[in-house]
Design a protein around this motif. Structure first.
Motif, PDB file in Angstrom:
ATOM      1  N   ARG A  81      94.963 185.430 134.314  1.00 35.70           N
ATOM      2  CA  ARG A  81      94.612 184.563 133.181  1.00 35.70           C
ATOM      3  C   ARG A  81      93.106 184.559 132.961  1.00 35.70           C
ATOM      4  NH1 ARG A  81      93.814 178.943 132.149  1.00 35.70           N
ATOM      5  NH2 ARG A  81      94.827 178.209 130.236  1.00 35.70           N
ATOM      6  N   CYS A  85      90.847 185.915 129.707  1.00 35.55           N
ATOM      7  CA  CYS A  85      89.811 185.115 129.048  1.00 35.55           C
ATOM      8  C   CYS A  85      88.470 185.837 129.071  1.00 35.55           C
ATOM      9  CB  CYS A  85      89.694 183.756 129.735  1.00 35.55           C
ATOM     10  SG  CYS A  85      91.112 182.653 129.461  1.00 35.55           S
ATOM     11  N   ALA A 157      96.246 187.665 122.346  1.00 32.24           N
ATOM     12  CA  ALA A 157      95.280 186.779 123.000  1.00 32.24           C
ATOM     13  C   ALA A 157      94.000 187.488 123.392  1.00 32.24           C
ATOM     14  CB  ALA A 157      95.923 186.153 124.241  1.00 32.24           C
ATOM     15  N   GLU A 186      88.782 179.701 124.659  1.00 29.27           N
ATOM     16  CA  GLU A 186      89.678 178.543 124.540  1.00 29.27           C
ATOM     17  C   GLU A 186      91.010 178.942 123.901  1.00 29.27           C
ATOM     18  OE1 GLU A 186      89.836 174.392 121.937  1.00 29.27           O
ATOM     19  OE2 GLU A 186      87.904 175.354 122.321  1.00 29.27           O
ATOM     20  N   CYS A 187      90.943 179.716 122.817  1.00 30.05           N
ATOM     21  CA  CYS A 187      92.159 180.121 122.124  1.00 30.05           C
ATOM     22  C   CYS A 187      92.970 181.114 122.963  1.00 30.05           C
ATOM     23  CB  CYS A 187      91.805 180.731 120.772  1.00 30.05           C
ATOM     24  SG  CYS A 187      91.071 179.556 119.605  1.00 30.05           S
ATOM     25  N   THR A 188      92.288 182.015 123.637  1.00 30.32           N
ATOM     26  CA  THR A 188      92.983 182.973 124.496  1.00 30.32           C
ATOM     27  C   THR A 188      93.683 182.261 125.637  1.00 30.32           C
ATOM     28  OG1 THR A 188      91.502 184.802 123.949  1.00 30.32           O
ATOM     29  CG2 THR A 188      92.653 184.928 126.056  1.00 30.32           C
ATOM     30  N   ALA A 189      93.002 181.317 126.261  1.00 29.72           N
ATOM     31  CA  ALA A 189      93.606 180.561 127.360  1.00 29.72           C
ATOM     32  C   ALA A 189      94.850 179.818 126.889  1.00 29.72           C
ATOM     33  CB  ALA A 189      92.588 179.584 127.939  1.00 29.72           C
ATOM     34  N   ALA A 190      94.802 179.256 125.689  1.00 23.41           N
ATOM     35  CA  ALA A 190      95.962 178.530 125.155  1.00 23.41           C
ATOM     36  C   ALA A 190      97.141 179.470 124.935  1.00 23.41           C
ATOM     37  CB  ALA A 190      95.578 177.841 123.851  1.00 23.41           C
ATOM     38  N   LEU A 191      96.872 180.668 124.441  1.00 17.60           N
ATOM     39  CA  LEU A 191      97.952 181.629 124.209  1.00 17.60           C
ATOM     40  C   LEU A 191      98.537 182.157 125.514  1.00 17.60           C
ATOM     41  CD1 LEU A 191      96.849 183.859 121.193  1.00 17.60           C
ATOM     42  CD2 LEU A 191      98.918 182.477 121.371  1.00 17.60           C
ATOM     43  N   GLY A 193      98.775 180.568 128.302  1.00 20.14           N
ATOM     44  CA  GLY A 193      99.520 179.543 128.993  1.00 20.14           C
ATOM     45  C   GLY A 193      98.901 179.171 130.320  1.00 20.14           C
ATOM     46  N   SER A 194      99.638 178.369 131.083  1.00 18.22           N
ATOM     47  CA  SER A 194      99.145 177.874 132.369  1.00 18.22           C
ATOM     48  C   SER A 194      99.132 178.989 133.395  1.00 18.22           C
ATOM     49  CB  SER A 194     100.022 176.717 132.869  1.00 18.22           C
ATOM     50  OG  SER A 194     100.022 175.662 131.933  1.00 18.22           O
TER      51      SER A 194
END
Length: 208
Positions: A81, A85, A157, A186-191, A193-194
């Motif tokens: 992840r 990012c 992402a 921020e947008c990449t992290a949201a896409l 996921g956790s």
């Protein structure tokens, strides 16, 4: 003793980048590059067999510079992840540091006359494209992407999203805002996921 050349390959390619950034691929010609650096046309023909070779070299030098940093960003992440990012941030940071080259990459290889490139240049481009596909596949696997939709989400992402942010500002003739890297991350992290316990740094793709 022969005199050192006043106009080396890198200087001529720098001029071609400037022309392409301002006027697109159509603005890059042997005579235009010569005029840009104040060289006789023969100096350009001495280093490039023709316009197709010049266009191939300026495209490949630019995209390979971008790709090397992109791969390094992916490999620097402590988990998949974070690697994704970091890759998204690199797209924006590289574009900020190299605005003319980033403007050039708004076009595609086809617009730079790929169909007419010498075979060695087309093979070089294909190797770079395979490295990108391999890196994305490794990243998607490390993130647990197990279907086409999930794999597409990873590509969106870490490539499409940050590129769209860069493209919108460059096409408007505007500088990238100071927050652009943070917004891309921020947008990449949201896409993406956790983070998951199983996600690890993807293996670096091999060159061929």
């Amino acid at each position: 003793m022969a005199r050192p050349s006043r106009f080396d390959v890198q200087q001529l390619l720098d001029a071609a980048v400037k022309l392409a950034a301002a006027g697109g691929p159509a603005a890059v010609s042997m005579s235009a590059v010569a005029m840009e650096v104040g060289a006789p046309s023969g100096s350009v023909y001495h280093r490039f067999a023709g316009r197709a070779t010049l266009l191939a070299e300026v495209w490949l030098r630019t995209v390979e510079s971008f790709q090397e940093g992109y791969f390094a960003a992916i490999e620097a992440g402590v988990d998949a992840r974070q690697a994704g990012c970091a890759a998204a941030r690199h797209v924006v940071a590289w574009s900020r540091a190299h605005p003319q080259e980033a403007a050039l990459l708004l076009y595609g290889a086809e617009e730079f006359g790929r169909a007419d490139w010498p075979e060695e240049h087309r093979r070089r481009a294909d190797r770079g494209n395979r490295r990108v596909r391999d890196a994305l596949a490794s990243l998607a696997a490390a993130l647990g992407a197990d279907c086409r939709q999930a794999t597409e989400r990873v590509a969106l992402a870490v490539i499409d999203l940050p590129l769209s942010l860069v493209r919108r500002h460059l096409r408007a003739g505007a500088s990238l805002p100071a927050y652009a890297e943070d917004l891309a991350e921020e947008c990449t992290a949201a896409l993406l996921g956790s983070p998951t316990a199983s996600a690890s740094v993807p293996t670096a793709p091999a060159t061929d």
